[in-house]
Design a protein around this motif. Structure first.
Motif, PDB file in Angstrom:
ATOM      1  N   ILE A 122      15.378 -14.178  -3.350  1.00  0.00           N
ATOM      2  CA  ILE A 122      14.036 -13.824  -2.902  1.00  0.00           C
ATOM      3  C   ILE A 122      13.960 -12.316  -2.662  1.00  0.00           C
ATOM      4  CG2 ILE A 122      12.266 -14.242  -1.175  1.00  0.00           C
ATOM      5  CD1 ILE A 122      13.075 -16.688  -2.870  1.00  0.00           C
ATOM      6  N   PRO A 123      13.015 -11.617  -3.281  1.00  0.00           N
ATOM      7  CA  PRO A 123      12.858 -10.183  -3.001  1.00  0.00           C
ATOM      8  C   PRO A 123      12.658  -9.955  -1.502  1.00  0.00           C
ATOM      9  CG  PRO A 123      11.527 -10.818  -4.894  1.00  0.00           C
ATOM     10  CD  PRO A 123      12.044 -12.089  -4.295  1.00  0.00           C
ATOM     11  N   PRO A 124      13.320  -8.970  -0.926  1.00  0.00           N
ATOM     12  CA  PRO A 124      13.242  -8.770   0.527  1.00  0.00           C
ATOM     13  C   PRO A 124      11.843  -8.742   1.115  1.00  0.00           C
ATOM     14  CG  PRO A 124      14.987  -7.413  -0.392  1.00  0.00           C
ATOM     15  CD  PRO A 124      14.294  -8.051  -1.563  1.00  0.00           C
ATOM     16  N   PRO A 125      10.832  -8.109   0.477  1.00  0.00           N
ATOM     17  CA  PRO A 125       9.500  -8.126   1.097  1.00  0.00           C
ATOM     18  C   PRO A 125       8.886  -9.518   1.205  1.00  0.00           C
ATOM     19  CG  PRO A 125       9.657  -6.370  -0.546  1.00  0.00           C
ATOM     20  CD  PRO A 125      10.861  -7.244  -0.724  1.00  0.00           C
ATOM     21  N   GLU A 126       9.350 -10.451   0.377  1.00  0.00           N
ATOM     22  CA  GLU A 126       8.790 -11.804   0.379  1.00  0.00           C
ATOM     23  C   GLU A 126       9.474 -12.736   1.371  1.00  0.00           C
ATOM     24  OE1 GLU A 126       6.193 -12.570  -1.360  1.00  0.00           O
ATOM     25  OE2 GLU A 126       6.071 -10.715  -2.519  1.00  0.00           O
ATOM     26  N   LEU A 127      10.644 -12.345   1.843  1.00  0.00           N
ATOM     27  CA  LEU A 127      11.456 -13.283   2.612  1.00  0.00           C
ATOM     28  C   LEU A 127      10.833 -13.711   3.942  1.00  0.00           C
ATOM     29  CD1 LEU A 127      14.018 -14.888   2.384  1.00  0.00           C
ATOM     30  CD2 LEU A 127      15.293 -12.961   3.350  1.00  0.00           C
ATOM     31  N   PRO A 128      10.114 -12.847   4.669  1.00  0.00           N
ATOM     32  CA  PRO A 128       9.544 -13.306   5.945  1.00  0.00           C
ATOM     33  C   PRO A 128       8.680 -14.552   5.840  1.00  0.00           C
ATOM     34  CG  PRO A 128       9.461 -10.924   5.844  1.00  0.00           C
ATOM     35  CD  PRO A 128       9.921 -11.399   4.491  1.00  0.00           C
ATOM     36  N   ARG A 129       7.906 -14.692   4.758  1.00  0.00           N
ATOM     37  CA  ARG A 129       7.063 -15.888   4.679  1.00  0.00           C
ATOM     38  C   ARG A 129       7.880 -17.149   4.408  1.00  0.00           C
ATOM     39  NH1 ARG A 129       5.228 -17.408  -0.433  1.00  0.00           N
ATOM     40  NH2 ARG A 129       5.810 -16.036  -2.138  1.00  0.00           N
ATOM     41  N   TYR A 130       9.085 -17.004   3.849  1.00  0.00           N
ATOM     42  CA  TYR A 130       9.969 -18.162   3.699  1.00  0.00           C
ATOM     43  C   TYR A 130      10.476 -18.605   5.071  1.00  0.00           C
ATOM     44  CZ  TYR A 130       9.949 -17.754  -1.359  1.00  0.00           C
ATOM     45  OH  TYR A 130       9.556 -17.744  -2.680  1.00  0.00           O
ATOM     46  N   PHE A 131      10.845 -17.645   5.896  1.00  0.00           N
ATOM     47  CA  PHE A 131      11.256 -18.007   7.249  1.00  0.00           C
ATOM     48  C   PHE A 131      10.099 -18.641   8.020  1.00  0.00           C
ATOM     49  CE2 PHE A 131      14.758 -14.769   6.786  1.00  0.00           C
ATOM     50  CZ  PHE A 131      15.796 -15.688   6.913  1.00  0.00           C
ATOM     51  N   ALA A 132       8.888 -18.174   7.774  1.00  0.00           N
ATOM     52  CA  ALA A 132       7.730 -18.792   8.415  1.00  0.00           C
ATOM     53  C   ALA A 132       7.576 -20.248   7.992  1.00  0.00           C
ATOM     54  CB  ALA A 132       6.462 -17.998   8.087  1.00  0.00           C
ATOM     55  N   GLU A 133       7.829 -20.529   6.721  1.00  0.00           N
ATOM     56  CA  GLU A 133       7.754 -21.911   6.243  1.00  0.00           C
ATOM     57  C   GLU A 133       8.885 -22.748   6.823  1.00  0.00           C
ATOM     58  OE1 GLU A 133       6.397 -25.211   3.697  1.00  0.00           O
ATOM     59  OE2 GLU A 133       5.607 -23.647   5.019  1.00  0.00           O
ATOM     60  N   PHE A 134      10.070 -22.176   6.925  1.00  0.00           N
ATOM     61  CA  PHE A 134      11.187 -22.897   7.549  1.00  0.00           C
ATOM     62  C   PHE A 134      10.827 -23.266   8.988  1.00  0.00           C
ATOM     63  CE2 PHE A 134      14.524 -20.450   4.792  1.00  0.00           C
ATOM     64  CZ  PHE A 134      14.066 -21.106   3.667  1.00  0.00           C
ATOM     65  N   ARG A 135      10.224 -22.325   9.706  1.00  0.00           N
ATOM     66  CA  ARG A 135       9.824 -22.607  11.087  1.00  0.00           C
ATOM     67  C   ARG A 135       8.764 -23.706  11.140  1.00  0.00           C
ATOM     68  NH1 ARG A 135       5.635 -20.731  14.075  1.00  0.00           N
ATOM     69  NH2 ARG A 135       5.168 -19.084  12.563  1.00  0.00           N
ATOM     70  N   ARG A 136       7.833 -23.683  10.189  1.00  0.00           N
ATOM     71  CA  ARG A 136       6.765 -24.689  10.179  1.00  0.00           C
ATOM     72  C   ARG A 136       7.309 -26.094  10.040  1.00  0.00           C
ATOM     73  NH1 ARG A 136       4.052 -28.016   6.955  1.00  0.00           N
ATOM     74  NH2 ARG A 136       5.196 -27.430   5.071  1.00  0.00           N
ATOM     75  N   VAL A 137       8.260 -26.287   9.149  1.00  0.00           N
ATOM     76  CA  VAL A 137       8.708 -27.642   8.840  1.00  0.00           C
ATOM     77  C   VAL A 137       9.755 -28.164   9.818  1.00  0.00           C
ATOM     78  CG1 VAL A 137       8.136 -27.381   6.404  1.00  0.00           C
ATOM     79  CG2 VAL A 137      10.466 -26.879   7.171  1.00  0.00           C
ATOM     80  N   LEU A 138      10.390 -27.264  10.575  1.00  0.00           N
ATOM     81  CA  LEU A 138      11.423 -27.706  11.507  1.00  0.00           C
ATOM     82  C   LEU A 138      10.806 -28.158  12.828  1.00  0.00           C
ATOM     83  CD1 LEU A 138      14.259 -25.075  10.973  1.00  0.00           C
ATOM     84  CD2 LEU A 138      14.475 -27.557  10.685  1.00  0.00           C
ATOM     85  N   ALA A 139      11.364 -29.218  13.368  1.00  0.00           N
ATOM     86  CA  ALA A 139      10.973 -29.665  14.707  1.00  0.00           C
ATOM     87  C   ALA A 139      11.396 -28.619  15.734  1.00  0.00           C
ATOM     88  CB  ALA A 139      11.637 -31.003  15.018  1.00  0.00           C
ATOM     89  N   PRO A 140      10.734 -28.575  16.884  1.00  0.00           N
ATOM     90  CA  PRO A 140      11.214 -27.689  17.947  1.00  0.00           C
ATOM     91  C   PRO A 140      12.695 -27.952  18.237  1.00  0.00           C
ATOM     92  CG  PRO A 140       9.084 -28.604  18.516  1.00  0.00           C
ATOM     93  CD  PRO A 140       9.525 -29.316  17.278  1.00  0.00           C
TER      94      PRO A 140
END
Length: 220
Positions: A122-140
């Protein structure tokens, strides 16, 4: 699909059989890698029975390893050819063609997420939105485990990965990006390269900091 996703998918499709042959037994000689995967699985199991996703599952060998560690695991990957191999090699598991920035799961559905050398493309500028998606799908409190090539003190660096261009990350920088999406670091491991490996390997085990008003009995 954007160009930076299409190119890796096409590249892995082109070498799918060779890549699968090389990957199938790759964990056998990596006791430290197996150790952090075991720790990840134990933490996920302790939190309760939720499914676990492998993001960028390739031929499915790591998803199967998670299953062997007692997790209800499934995998997604951009490469249709690799998904075909995964389904053939592991017919008891679920594999889907898809992108790890757009999981087809509800918010908070997953107990754990493994991204084992998949964010490297993943190109570095794009990576933050992947982490945002990881946070969305993970339970607290759900756990995220990243495997990646570490830059050994240097900056984020593109390199000539054998399949398609990839990036090496300073472990602190990658942890900082995840922290911005409310991930809390649990553990990290750096492993020096084996004789036939080029780069140091990095591993970050993190917990989703999302809360739902949970209480604690801690006496600290």
């Amino acid at each position: 699909m954007t160009a930076y996703l299409t190119a890796p998918a096409d590249a892995y499709d082109a070498v799918a059989d060779l890549y699968a042959d090389l990957a199938r037994d790759s964990l056998d000689r990596l006791p430290l890698d197996r150790a952090i995967l075991t720790a990840f699985a134990e933490l996920v199991r302790a939190a309760g029975p939720r499914p676990v996703a492998e993001a960028g599952c390739g031929p499915g060998h790591m998803t199967a390893h998670l299953r062997d560690l007692g997790l209800d695991a499934f995998g997604i990957d951009l490469s249709p050819a690799l998904i075909d191999i995964a389904r053939k090699d592991h017919p008891d598991l679920r594999f889907e063609v898809g992108s790890m920035d757009a999981f087809d799961v509800a918010d908070g559905e997953l107990g754990g997420l493994l991204a084992w050398y998949s964010v490297i493309h993943i190109p570095p500028p794009e990576l933050p939105r992947y982490f945002a998606e990881f946070r969305r799908v993970l339970a607290p409190g759900g756990h995220l485990l990243l495997g990646f090539f570490e830059s050994e003190g240097g900056p984020v660096t593109q390199f000539d990965h054998k399949v398609t261009p990839a990036y090496r990350w300073p472990i602190d920088d990658l942890a900082d990006l995840a922290r911005e999406e409310e991930f809390v670091e649990v553990a990290r491991m750096l492993r020096e390269p084996l004789e036939d490996e080029r780069f140091r390997r990095g591993h970050l085990l993190m917990r989703s900091g999302r809360t739902v008003g949970a209480t604690t009995n801690s006496m600290e």
